[in-house]
Design an enzyme around this catalytic site. Structure first.
Site, PDB file in Angstrom:
ATOM      1  CG  LEU A 266      -1.902  -0.978   1.243  1.00 13.17           C
ATOM      2  CD1 LEU A 266      -2.726  -0.987   2.607  1.00 13.17           C
ATOM      3  CD2 LEU A 266      -3.059  -0.868   0.175  1.00 13.17           C
TER       4      LEU A 266
ATOM      5  CB  THR B 236       5.903   4.618  -7.070  1.00 13.08           C
ATOM      6  OG1 THR B 236       5.802   3.518  -7.958  1.00 13.08           O
ATOM      7  CG2 THR B 236       7.303   5.439  -7.175  1.00 13.08           C
TER       8      THR B 236
ATOM      9  CB  VAL C 280      24.324   8.670 -22.277  1.00 15.71           C
ATOM     10  CG1 VAL C 280      24.865   7.438 -21.822  1.00 15.71           C
ATOM     11  CG2 VAL C 280      24.177   9.835 -20.940  1.00 15.71           C
TER      12      VAL C 280
ATOM     13  N   GLY D   8      12.892   9.520 -16.657  1.00 17.22           N
ATOM     14  CA  GLY D   8      11.454   9.602 -16.687  1.00 17.22           C
ATOM     15  C   GLY D   8      10.833   8.028 -16.224  1.00 17.22           C
TER      16      GLY D   8
ATOM     17  CB  ALA E  65       2.036  11.894  -4.208  1.00 13.27           C
TER      18      ALA E  65
ATOM     19  CG  HIS F 133      10.039  40.873  10.871  1.00 15.06           C
ATOM     20  ND1 HIS F 133      10.993  40.744   9.694  1.00 15.06           N
ATOM     21  CD2 HIS F 133      10.794  41.147  11.844  1.00 15.06           C
ATOM     22  CE1 HIS F 133      11.951  41.117   9.815  1.00 15.06           C
ATOM     23  NE2 HIS F 133      12.078  41.300  11.308  1.00 15.06           N
TER      24      HIS F 133
END
Length: 460
Positions: free
Chosen positions: A38, A41, A236, A270, A316, A440
């Site tokens: 759960l 990612t 690359v 990505g 998210a 402040h």
């Protein structure tokens, strides 16, 4: 007879579990399918572990800075094992929190891999066992996984992605990062504080190329001070093993070959959507992603999609709202996704936060806008904290003074960006911001300072 639900959610990440919880609050019988952990990612391999380690990096930086303030410490030591344990403890606690919320919502959670079939059927496969359930409405929230570029030799060397980097066995002496986007610069910040020599290779002309150019410049200067080497406009071409080092070959903007040596390699270019759950359906796509409308509806009747699997911001907090919108519509309450105000946060040192349109975006849209920037070198709290390298930039409409974009670079600006978000959401103006009383000394009073500067200039 197959179990039946009002709403089935496939995927237990931010978009998925938020959709399930919201649907349950609306009185629907809900099931949620998650094949791993759960939280998805973000919780398990992304936002939470990276920010946990970034907090370690912040403390290390503060300790080093404190020497200039007359605070002496002994030799600094780093325990990777303890850092990993703390990261795992944070993840475990948050997982437990999500599970508790789902139980309280009386949501049935299936630990399985889910596949959608015709006729609003969900096939569940777990431990080589199979069952099917029915649902009136289905929300797909299967997330994404790291993209692996077709670089010659990459399959022949060991490398890390954002899915694996937080299980690294030791702190490398040198690290090559392919990709200077959000994940790349955050991990560069972490490992540079761990005394790793870091090199970032970015194909675009600057770091975080999708963000404000001035923010990119400020971040690059900060990374450079931390010893991070950055190669931009570099492609690359090959990766190969050389003893205990990995050699990364790239072409610079002049077409010259450049070799970068690193003990470890991190690939961050990505993410790609996880589409296995819908492979049996012919859903219309937006490039590689599932196409949805503003109600989060897909091209198939009664099927919705949210989160990384639909592309977009791939954040998210955006997925949270997408989940709520999808669940509302699936439950029969019409609601549309408003992407006007989605804050974007990068947790480097200094942090970068933005919301709304950048100056470049506004001008591309043909809008008549002005910008004003306030340098944190003139802010008392920034001077106190020893973090004066940042700024606040406001993009505002020339006709009404409406604030349409804000970019901030500095300490804890990811906490402050919500004030800017509120102004944009409520169509607030610089004049209204100048009337607000800010505490402040704080970094947030930079909003007042910058708005007052705009008003003063307009009266001249």
């Amino acid at each position: 007879m197959a179990q039946s639900y009002d709403i089935a959610v496939i995927g237990g990440g931010p978009g998925g579990y938020m959709a399930a919880l919201h649907a349950a609050r609306l009185g629907k019988k809900v099931m949620l399918v998650e094949k791993e952990f759960l939280g998805g990612t973000c919780l398990n391999r992304g936002c939470i572990p990276s920010k946990t380690w970034l907090k370690n990096a912040e403390i290390i930086e503060s300790i080093e800075l404190s020497k200039e303030w007359g605070i002496q410490t002994g030799n600094l030591t780093i325990s990777l094992d303890k850092m990993k344990k703390r990261k795992d403890d944070v993840i475990s606690r948050l997982r437990q929190g999500i599970a508790l919320l789902l139980r309280q919502g009386k949501i049935d959670v299936y630990q399985a891999e889910g596949f959608l079939e015709e006729g609003n059927t969900v096939q569940l496969i777990a431990d080589q066992k199979e069952e099917r359930v029915q649902a009136d409405k289905i929300i797909v929230a299967t997330g994404s996984s790291p993209s692996i570029p077709p670089i010659a030799g990459l399959n022949d060397v060991s490398f890390y992605t954002s899915d694996t980097i937080f299980e690294i066995d030791n702190i490398p002496s040198s690290l090559t990062i392919i990709g200077g986007g959000v994940i790349g610069v955050e991990l560069a910040t972490v490992f540079s504080r761990f005394k790793t020599r870091v090199t970032i290779i970015e194909m675009a002309g600057r770091m975080i190329p999708t963000e404000d150019a001035d923010a990119s410049k400020a971040l690059a200067q900060s990374l450079q001070k931390k010893g991070v080497r950055m190669l931009t406009n570099a492609k690359v071409t090959r990766v190969q093993k050389n003893g205990d080092k990995i050699m990364t070959e790239c072409l610079n903007e002049k077409g010259e070959s450049v070799l970068v040596e690193g003990e470890a390699l991190f690939v961050s270019v990505g993410r790609k959507p996880n589409l296995s759950a819908v492979q049996g359906l012919k859903l219309e796509q937006n490039g590689p992603f599932i196409q949805v409308n503003e109600k989060m509806e897909t091209s198939a009747s009664n099927i919705y999609a949210v989160g990384d699997v639909i592309g977009g911001y791939q954040l998210a907090h955006a997925a949270y709202m997408e989940g709520i919108v999808a669940a509302s519509n699936a439950a029969g309450y019409e609601r549309k996704m408003d992407e006007k105000v989605v804050p974007r946060c990068i947790f480097t040192l200094p942090e970068v936060a933005s919301v709304g349109w950048t100056e470049e975006e506004a001008k591309r849209k043909g809008l008549a806008v002005k910008t004003e920037t306030f340098d944190l070198a003139g802010n008392g709290k920034a001077l106190i904290s020893g973090n004066t390298s940042g700024f606040v930039k406001i993009v505002y409409d020339m006709k009404y003074g409406e604030i349409i974009g804000v970019t901030m670079v500095g300490p804890h600006v990811t906490e402050m960006i919500s004030e800017a978000s509120s102004f944009i959401f409520l169509e607030g103006t610089v004049e209204e911001m100048a009337r607000m009383i800010h505490p402040h000394p704080t970094i947030s009073e930079s909003f007042f300072d910058i708005a007052k500067n705009i008003i003063d200039k307009s009266k001249k």
